[in-house]
Design an enzyme around this catalytic site. Sequence first.
Site, PDB file in Angstrom:
ATOM      1  N   HIS A 160      58.088  18.471  81.905  1.00  0.00           N
ATOM      2  CA  HIS A 160      58.128  20.181  81.893  1.00  0.00           C
ATOM      3  C   HIS A 160      59.470  20.693  81.503  1.00  0.00           C
ATOM      4  O   HIS A 160      60.163  20.671  82.437  1.00  0.00           O
ATOM      5  CB  HIS A 160      57.403  20.881  83.180  1.00  0.00           C
ATOM      6  N   CYS A 162      51.061  24.968  85.272  1.00  0.00           N
ATOM      7  CA  CYS A 162      51.228  24.939  83.855  1.00  0.00           C
ATOM      8  C   CYS A 162      50.199  24.331  83.110  1.00  0.00           C
ATOM      9  O   CYS A 162      49.727  23.291  83.198  1.00  0.00           O
ATOM     10  CB  CYS A 162      52.612  24.133  83.560  1.00  0.00           C
ATOM     11  N   CYS A 188      50.957  21.256  81.096  1.00  0.00           N
ATOM     12  CA  CYS A 188      51.088  20.111  81.832  1.00  0.00           C
ATOM     13  C   CYS A 188      49.736  19.451  82.389  1.00  0.00           C
ATOM     14  O   CYS A 188      49.539  18.366  82.622  1.00  0.00           O
ATOM     15  CB  CYS A 188      51.780  20.311  83.042  1.00  0.00           C
ATOM     16  N   ASP A 225      45.870  23.254  68.294  1.00  0.00           N
ATOM     17  CA  ASP A 225      45.953  24.807  68.870  1.00  0.00           C
ATOM     18  C   ASP A 225      44.500  25.206  68.943  1.00  0.00           C
ATOM     19  O   ASP A 225      43.500  24.759  68.122  1.00  0.00           O
ATOM     20  CB  ASP A 225      46.590  25.815  68.187  1.00  0.00           C
ATOM     21  N   HIS A 234      57.055  24.097  73.366  1.00  0.00           N
ATOM     22  CA  HIS A 234      56.140  23.532  72.354  1.00  0.00           C
ATOM     23  C   HIS A 234      56.591  24.087  70.834  1.00  0.00           C
ATOM     24  O   HIS A 234      57.107  25.194  70.807  1.00  0.00           O
ATOM     25  CB  HIS A 234      54.514  23.957  72.600  1.00  0.00           C
ATOM     26  N   HIS A 257      55.603  26.305  78.541  1.00  0.00           N
ATOM     27  CA  HIS A 257      55.839  24.819  78.600  1.00  0.00           C
ATOM     28  C   HIS A 257      56.405  24.671  77.117  1.00  0.00           C
ATOM     29  O   HIS A 257      55.828  25.124  76.047  1.00  0.00           O
ATOM     30  CB  HIS A 257      54.712  24.113  78.836  1.00  0.00           C
ATOM     31  N   ASN A 261      58.065  29.651  69.937  1.00  0.00           N
ATOM     32  CA  ASN A 261      58.192  30.993  70.291  1.00  0.00           C
ATOM     33  C   ASN A 261      58.994  30.914  71.680  1.00  0.00           C
ATOM     34  O   ASN A 261      58.706  30.075  72.355  1.00  0.00           O
ATOM     35  CB  ASN A 261      56.826  31.731  70.488  1.00  0.00           C
ATOM     36  N   HIS A 277      54.967  24.764  67.225  1.00  0.00           N
ATOM     37  CA  HIS A 277      53.804  25.050  66.239  1.00  0.00           C
ATOM     38  C   HIS A 277      54.042  24.269  64.934  1.00  0.00           C
ATOM     39  O   HIS A 277      55.013  24.485  64.429  1.00  0.00           O
ATOM     40  CB  HIS A 277      53.439  26.600  66.152  1.00  0.00           C
TER      41      HIS A 277
HETATM   42  P1  DGP Z   1      52.830  30.515  72.120  1.00  0.00           P
HETATM   43  O1  DGP Z   1      51.979  31.647  71.849  1.00  0.00           O
HETATM   44  O2  DGP Z   1      53.914  30.265  71.149  1.00  0.00           O
HETATM   45  O3  DGP Z   1      53.114  30.187  73.528  1.00  0.00           O
HETATM   46  O4  DGP Z   1      51.650  29.400  71.689  1.00  0.00           O
HETATM   47  C1  DGP Z   1      50.656  28.923  72.791  1.00  0.00           C
HETATM   48  C2  DGP Z   1      49.619  28.335  71.934  1.00  0.00           C
HETATM   49  O5  DGP Z   1      48.811  27.626  72.772  1.00  0.00           O
HETATM   50  C3  DGP Z   1      48.708  29.675  71.279  1.00  0.00           C
HETATM   51  O6  DGP Z   1      48.634  29.166  69.899  1.00  0.00           O
HETATM   52  C4  DGP Z   1      47.243  29.105  71.899  1.00  0.00           C
HETATM   53  C5  DGP Z   1      47.526  27.608  72.430  1.00  0.00           C
HETATM   54  N1  DGP Z   1      46.585  27.495  73.343  1.00  0.00           N
HETATM   55  C6  DGP Z   1      46.609  28.200  74.581  1.00  0.00           C
HETATM   56  N2  DGP Z   1      45.654  27.676  75.616  1.00  0.00           N
HETATM   57  C7  DGP Z   1      45.346  26.631  74.952  1.00  0.00           C
HETATM   58  C8  DGP Z   1      44.420  25.588  75.290  1.00  0.00           C
HETATM   59  O7  DGP Z   1      43.861  25.215  76.354  1.00  0.00           O
HETATM   60  N3  DGP Z   1      44.209  24.537  74.578  1.00  0.00           N
HETATM   61  C9  DGP Z   1      44.846  24.288  73.381  1.00  0.00           C
HETATM   62  N4  DGP Z   1      44.475  23.474  72.652  1.00  0.00           N
HETATM   63  N5  DGP Z   1      45.432  25.279  72.959  1.00  0.00           N
HETATM   64  C10 DGP Z   1      45.929  26.397  73.739  1.00  0.00           C
END
Ligand code: DGP
Length: 112
Positions: free
Chosen positions: A45, A3, A6, A29, A98, A96, A85, A100
């Site tokens: 998790h 993950c 994680c 992000d 989250h 995982h 989402n 926003h």
């Molecule tokens: P979602 O699409 O709702 O599952 O959002 C996942 C978010 O995670 C997306 O906006 C981009 C962010 N993201 C993906 N990989 C990484 C990463 O390695 N580091 C950071 N800081 N954010 C990431």
Amino acid sequence: MDCLFCKIIAGEIPSTKVYEDDKILAFRDINPQAPAHILVIPKEHIGGVDELNAENSGVVGYIFAKIAEIARQEGLKDGYRVVSNVGEHGCQSVRHLHFHILGGKQLNGNMV
Ligand code: DGP
């Protein structure tokens, strides 16, 4: 468990941390959709909102209290949006839980 978030919690993948304690982590992000775009995650998790239940959902109230604090720290005094989402139709890309935090500009009124 394979993950991404994680691994970020474990420090195996770097992130720009905004807030951390024993229960949750907030970080910027990697692909910001607004001037302020922060992700807030539980350290436990949980795959997404669809995996919440009576036993594991206490952290969600804790996260929302911290979201309000983080938004104040970020200076989002004119408001912001909190989004989670879920699954394929919700375009969830990381399984995982989250939330926003999006703000720092006037957001679009359309949700879909
Ligand atoms: P979602 O699409 O709702 O599952 O959002 C996942 C978010 O995670 C997306 O906006 C981009 C962010 N993201 C993906 N990989 C990484 C990463 O390695 N580091 C950071 N800081 N954010 C990431």
